[in-house]
Design a protein around this motif. Sequence first.
Motif, PDB file in Angstrom:
ATOM      1  N   GLY A 152       7.062  -2.490   5.310  1.00  0.00           N
ATOM      2  CA  GLY A 152       7.506  -3.215   6.498  1.00  0.00           C
ATOM      3  C   GLY A 152       6.781  -2.777   7.752  1.00  0.00           C
ATOM      4  O   GLY A 152       6.460  -3.612   8.624  1.00  0.00           O
ATOM      5  N   ALA A 153       6.511  -1.488   7.877  1.00  0.00           N
ATOM      6  CA  ALA A 153       5.813  -0.994   9.059  1.00  0.00           C
ATOM      7  C   ALA A 153       4.425  -1.605   9.173  1.00  0.00           C
ATOM      8  O   ALA A 153       3.966  -1.950  10.267  1.00  0.00           O
ATOM      9  N   ALA A 154       3.740  -1.741   8.040  1.00  0.00           N
ATOM     10  CA  ALA A 154       2.402  -2.339   8.057  1.00  0.00           C
ATOM     11  C   ALA A 154       2.447  -3.807   8.475  1.00  0.00           C
ATOM     12  O   ALA A 154       1.479  -4.332   9.049  1.00  0.00           O
ATOM     13  N   GLN A 155       3.540  -4.445   8.226  1.00  0.00           N
ATOM     14  CA  GLN A 155       3.682  -5.852   8.607  1.00  0.00           C
ATOM     15  C   GLN A 155       4.001  -6.026  10.090  1.00  0.00           C
ATOM     16  O   GLN A 155       3.636  -7.031  10.684  1.00  0.00           O
ATOM     17  N   HIS A 156       4.678  -5.049  10.672  1.00  0.00           N
ATOM     18  CA  HIS A 156       5.202  -5.237  12.026  1.00  0.00           C
ATOM     19  C   HIS A 156       4.609  -4.336  13.097  1.00  0.00           C
ATOM     20  O   HIS A 156       4.774  -4.628  14.294  1.00  0.00           O
ATOM     21  N   ALA A 157       3.937  -3.263  12.743  1.00  0.00           N
ATOM     22  CA  ALA A 157       3.481  -2.291  13.738  1.00  0.00           C
ATOM     23  C   ALA A 157       2.443  -2.875  14.684  1.00  0.00           C
ATOM     24  O   ALA A 157       1.514  -3.574  14.261  1.00  0.00           O
ATOM     25  N   PRO A 196      -0.452  -2.057  17.911  1.00  0.00           N
ATOM     26  CA  PRO A 196      -1.362  -0.946  18.224  1.00  0.00           C
ATOM     27  C   PRO A 196      -0.641   0.208  18.942  1.00  0.00           C
ATOM     28  O   PRO A 196      -0.948   1.380  18.703  1.00  0.00           O
ATOM     29  N   HIS A 197       0.299  -0.131  19.811  1.00  0.00           N
ATOM     30  CA  HIS A 197       1.076   0.914  20.493  1.00  0.00           C
ATOM     31  C   HIS A 197       1.889   1.725  19.483  1.00  0.00           C
ATOM     32  O   HIS A 197       1.980   2.959  19.594  1.00  0.00           O
ATOM     33  N   ASP A 198       2.472   1.052  18.521  1.00  0.00           N
ATOM     34  CA  ASP A 198       3.239   1.739  17.480  1.00  0.00           C
ATOM     35  C   ASP A 198       2.355   2.683  16.675  1.00  0.00           C
ATOM     36  O   ASP A 198       2.750   3.810  16.352  1.00  0.00           O
ATOM     37  N   VAL A 199       1.180   2.213  16.339  1.00  0.00           N
ATOM     38  CA  VAL A 199       0.246   3.040  15.563  1.00  0.00           C
ATOM     39  C   VAL A 199      -0.179   4.262  16.372  1.00  0.00           C
ATOM     40  O   VAL A 199      -0.286   5.374  15.824  1.00  0.00           O
ATOM     41  N   ALA A 200      -0.393   4.065  17.672  1.00  0.00           N
ATOM     42  CA  ALA A 200      -0.759   5.203  18.524  1.00  0.00           C
ATOM     43  C   ALA A 200       0.334   6.258  18.506  1.00  0.00           C
ATOM     44  O   ALA A 200       0.058   7.470  18.488  1.00  0.00           O
ATOM     45  N   ARG A 201       1.575   5.802  18.484  1.00  0.00           N
ATOM     46  CA  ARG A 201       2.692   6.754  18.428  1.00  0.00           C
ATOM     47  C   ARG A 201       2.700   7.496  17.093  1.00  0.00           C
ATOM     48  O   ARG A 201       2.982   8.712  17.048  1.00  0.00           O
ATOM     49  N   LEU A 202       2.373   6.806  16.016  1.00  0.00           N
ATOM     50  CA  LEU A 202       2.289   7.472  14.713  1.00  0.00           C
ATOM     51  C   LEU A 202       1.229   8.571  14.735  1.00  0.00           C
ATOM     52  O   LEU A 202       1.441   9.656  14.179  1.00  0.00           O
ATOM     53  N   TRP A 203       0.102   8.288  15.362  1.00  0.00           N
ATOM     54  CA  TRP A 203      -0.946   9.313  15.437  1.00  0.00           C
ATOM     55  C   TRP A 203      -0.499  10.499  16.293  1.00  0.00           C
ATOM     56  O   TRP A 203      -0.875  11.658  16.010  1.00  0.00           O
ATOM     57  N   HIS A 216      -0.329  11.613   4.974  1.00  0.00           N
ATOM     58  CA  HIS A 216       0.227  10.882   6.116  1.00  0.00           C
ATOM     59  C   HIS A 216      -0.866  10.099   6.844  1.00  0.00           C
ATOM     60  O   HIS A 216      -0.653   8.952   7.253  1.00  0.00           O
ATOM     61  N   ALA A 217      -2.001  10.743   7.039  1.00  0.00           N
ATOM     62  CA  ALA A 217      -3.096  10.091   7.767  1.00  0.00           C
ATOM     63  C   ALA A 217      -3.532   8.813   7.061  1.00  0.00           C
ATOM     64  O   ALA A 217      -3.771   7.780   7.717  1.00  0.00           O
ATOM     65  N   ARG A 218      -3.612   8.856   5.741  1.00  0.00           N
ATOM     66  CA  ARG A 218      -4.022   7.647   5.008  1.00  0.00           C
ATOM     67  C   ARG A 218      -2.959   6.548   5.102  1.00  0.00           C
ATOM     68  O   ARG A 218      -3.290   5.364   5.169  1.00  0.00           O
ATOM     69  N   ILE A 219      -1.707   6.956   5.126  1.00  0.00           N
ATOM     70  CA  ILE A 219      -0.627   5.969   5.281  1.00  0.00           C
ATOM     71  C   ILE A 219      -0.715   5.313   6.653  1.00  0.00           C
ATOM     72  O   ILE A 219      -0.588   4.083   6.778  1.00  0.00           O
ATOM     73  N   ILE A 220      -0.945   6.106   7.686  1.00  0.00           N
ATOM     74  CA  ILE A 220      -1.068   5.554   9.037  1.00  0.00           C
ATOM     75  C   ILE A 220      -2.252   4.596   9.117  1.00  0.00           C
ATOM     76  O   ILE A 220      -2.176   3.527   9.745  1.00  0.00           O
ATOM     77  N   GLU A 221      -3.348   4.960   8.488  1.00  0.00           N
ATOM     78  CA  GLU A 221      -4.524   4.074   8.488  1.00  0.00           C
ATOM     79  C   GLU A 221      -4.202   2.738   7.838  1.00  0.00           C
ATOM     80  O   GLU A 221      -4.618   1.674   8.326  1.00  0.00           O
ATOM     81  N   ALA A 222      -3.459   2.749   6.748  1.00  0.00           N
ATOM     82  CA  ALA A 222      -3.078   1.507   6.078  1.00  0.00           C
ATOM     83  C   ALA A 222      -2.150   0.682   6.955  1.00  0.00           C
ATOM     84  O   ALA A 222      -2.257  -0.556   7.018  1.00  0.00           O
ATOM     85  N   ILE A 223      -1.233   1.338   7.642  1.00  0.00           N
ATOM     86  CA  ILE A 223      -0.339   0.624   8.564  1.00  0.00           C
ATOM     87  C   ILE A 223      -1.148   0.012   9.696  1.00  0.00           C
ATOM     88  O   ILE A 223      -0.928  -1.141  10.088  1.00  0.00           O
ATOM     89  N   ALA A 224      -2.104   0.779  10.223  1.00  0.00           N
ATOM     90  CA  ALA A 224      -2.956   0.264  11.303  1.00  0.00           C
ATOM     91  C   ALA A 224      -3.760  -0.941  10.846  1.00  0.00           C
ATOM     92  O   ALA A 224      -3.998  -1.877  11.625  1.00  0.00           O
ATOM     93  N   ASP A 225      -4.177  -0.945   9.595  1.00  0.00           N
ATOM     94  CA  ASP A 225      -4.943  -2.068   9.035  1.00  0.00           C
ATOM     95  C   ASP A 225      -4.054  -3.239   8.630  1.00  0.00           C
ATOM     96  O   ASP A 225      -4.563  -4.255   8.136  1.00  0.00           O
ATOM     97  N   ASP A 278      -2.224  -3.417   6.126  1.00  0.00           N
ATOM     98  CA  ASP A 278      -2.331  -3.571   4.672  1.00  0.00           C
ATOM     99  C   ASP A 278      -1.021  -3.067   4.052  1.00  0.00           C
ATOM    100  O   ASP A 278      -0.894  -1.907   3.690  1.00  0.00           O
ATOM    101  N   ALA A 279      -0.058  -3.979   3.954  1.00  0.00           N
ATOM    102  CA  ALA A 279       1.290  -3.601   3.520  1.00  0.00           C
ATOM    103  C   ALA A 279       1.316  -3.063   2.096  1.00  0.00           C
ATOM    104  O   ALA A 279       2.019  -2.089   1.800  1.00  0.00           O
ATOM    105  N   ASP A 280       0.567  -3.701   1.210  1.00  0.00           N
ATOM    106  CA  ASP A 280       0.576  -3.257  -0.185  1.00  0.00           C
ATOM    107  C   ASP A 280      -0.011  -1.855  -0.317  1.00  0.00           C
ATOM    108  O   ASP A 280       0.512  -1.017  -1.077  1.00  0.00           O
ATOM    109  N   ARG A 281      -1.087  -1.595   0.404  1.00  0.00           N
ATOM    110  CA  ARG A 281      -1.705  -0.260   0.328  1.00  0.00           C
ATOM    111  C   ARG A 281      -0.798   0.794   0.969  1.00  0.00           C
ATOM    112  O   ARG A 281      -0.660   1.907   0.438  1.00  0.00           O
ATOM    113  N   ALA A 282      -0.188   0.454   2.087  1.00  0.00           N
ATOM    114  CA  ALA A 282       0.723   1.393   2.740  1.00  0.00           C
ATOM    115  C   ALA A 282       1.867   1.755   1.800  1.00  0.00           C
ATOM    116  O   ALA A 282       2.261   2.926   1.696  1.00  0.00           O
TER     117      ALA A 282
END
Length: 230
Positions: free
Chosen positions: A106-111, A113-120, A188-197, A199-203
């Motif tokens: 779900g995060a990959a579907q809705h995040a 750029p601001h959300d992703v920055a917070r994840l980083w 975690h870093a790879r999960i964040i990258e998938a969310i940023a992309d 890519d819900a299935d990969r995340a």
Amino acid sequence: MPETPTATVRGPIRRPAPLRQAVYEALTEMIINGSLKPGQHLVEAELAESLGVSRQPIREALQRLQTAGWVDLRPAQGAFVHSPTTEECAQLLSVRALLETHSAHGAAQHATPHDVARLWELQQTGLTALAADDARAIVEANAALHAHITHLSRNAVLAELIPQVDRRVRWYYMPIAKPRGKDAWSEHARIIEAIADRDADRAEELMRRHTQNTTDFYCKQIAAVAVHSA
């Protein structure tokens, strides 16, 4: 797991919460953060002194803690912090895995750029704690990152369910926070990258692997301790 002789002094607890509830929460948190170790004998007088209360609320809290699975009350022996079994670990973490994989999807579907920055930012907090070799800070950072991924999923049901297992997950994670840390935060870093992309299935798949790796690592540690203690 090794037993430590005394509880870490926490100091008088805050009130205005009802005293019995405050004592229960304080002892639960001391178990979660490792101040009270699995297998440790809990002496009412010592706990009462460290929390600045009488023995009665301690006694009541220990009864509740037994019901909740945090403490074992043994006839003629007293109270001991519960030592999780491999089976308990596998059951809880498998449930957590199901919830977390849905969160990542779900995060990959809705995040945004601001959300992703917070994840980083949360990722960096974890890396800083890891570099400082601070187990408690690592656990808190890990919980914060996973909680934010759940928030980004925009799924109210997940947001309600995950906190129900979060405390016990934090408890399980404490003894492996440092040895598992480097691999966990790389995952975690790879999960964040998938969310940023987006890519819900990969995340989802990366989160599944991540939670399985954590489960395997913890259960192996529990099994090793059991063999060593036998």
